[in-house]
Design an enzyme around this catalytic site. Structure first.
Site, short mmCIF file in Angstrom:
data_model
loop_
_atom_site.label_atom_id
_atom_site.label_comp_id
_atom_site.label_asym_id
_atom_site.label_seq_id
_atom_site.Cartn_x
_atom_site.Cartn_y
_atom_site.Cartn_z
N GLY A 25 46.11 49.26 41.37
CA GLY A 25 46.57 48.49 40.22
C GLY A 25 45.45 47.60 39.71
CB CYS A 26 45.59 44.28 38.15
SG CYS A 26 44.51 42.95 37.63
CG PHE A 27 39.60 45.14 38.65
CD1 PHE A 27 39.91 44.02 37.91
CD2 PHE A 27 38.73 46.06 38.10
CE1 PHE A 27 39.37 43.81 36.66
CE2 PHE A 27 38.17 45.86 36.84
CZ PHE A 27 38.50 44.72 36.12
#
Length: 193
Positions: free
Chosen positions: A26-28
């Site tokens: 997902g979002c880093f």
């Protein structure tokens, strides 16, 4: 002089013991915050991997047209934390059963992916995934892809250490903080002090 030389040789030997891992979940920003806390993990960098556009920008990756995933690349010391332990954190901190999404983040750039750097990492990740699916560990099949590491492009500077620098932002409090709480509960003994 001999003591200094021995110290330099020992320092070089220590450096060569580090291995590299690359995960996308997902979002880093979330991924980076989690793995930065683990004992034995260093040099965590947010970036992009797995796409077909050289040197992509954040805007290009977010468009979903480059095929890159938001990932983190980091070094780890296998004497302090094994690849299996890293994978355990990876599997338990995100939902590996949702295709191309994590929470409200939707698109191939948010896919669950392991980029392996050698055949041993590949074998360990594939075996672990097979066991999770055989045991129906999540109640649904794990859709995480396991791919050979490709060119890693470091994300723009403002993405690096995002949670450490912006922990009070609404996104950090709403999305990243619950992951950090889960990390603390499940992996307290593996965290840096």
């Amino acid at each position: 002089m001999t003591l200094i030389l021995f110290s330099l040789i020992e320092a070089d030997a220590q450096k060569t013991k580090l291995e590299k891992a690359t995960f996308g979940m997902g979002c880093f920003w979330c991924t980076e915050a989690v793995f930065q806390r683990l004992n034995g993990v260093s040099n965590v960098r947010s970036g992009y991997e797995g796409g077909n556009v050289p040197n992509p920008t954040y805007e290009e990756v977010c468009s979903g047209t480059t095929n890159h995933a938001e990932v983190i690349e980091f070094n780890y010391d296998p004497a302090k934390i094994s690849y299996e332990e890293l994978l355990e954190v990876f599997w338990k901190i995100h939902d590996p059963t949702t295709l191309n999404r994590q929470g409200a983040d939707v698109g191939t750039q948010y896919r669950s992916v392991i980029f392996y750097h050698n055949e041993q990492q590949k074998a360990i990740a594939e075996k672990y995934k097979a066991v999770l699916n055989k045991e129906n560990a999540f109640g649904k099949p794990v859709v995480t892809t396991i791919e050979k590491a490709q060119t890693f492009y470091v994300a723009e500077n403002y993405h690096q250490d995002y949670y450490l620098r912006n922990g009070e932002q609404p996104y950090c409090r709403a999305v990243i903080l619950p992951k950090m709480d889960k990390l603390e509960k499940l992996f307290k003994t593996k965290l840096k002090h």
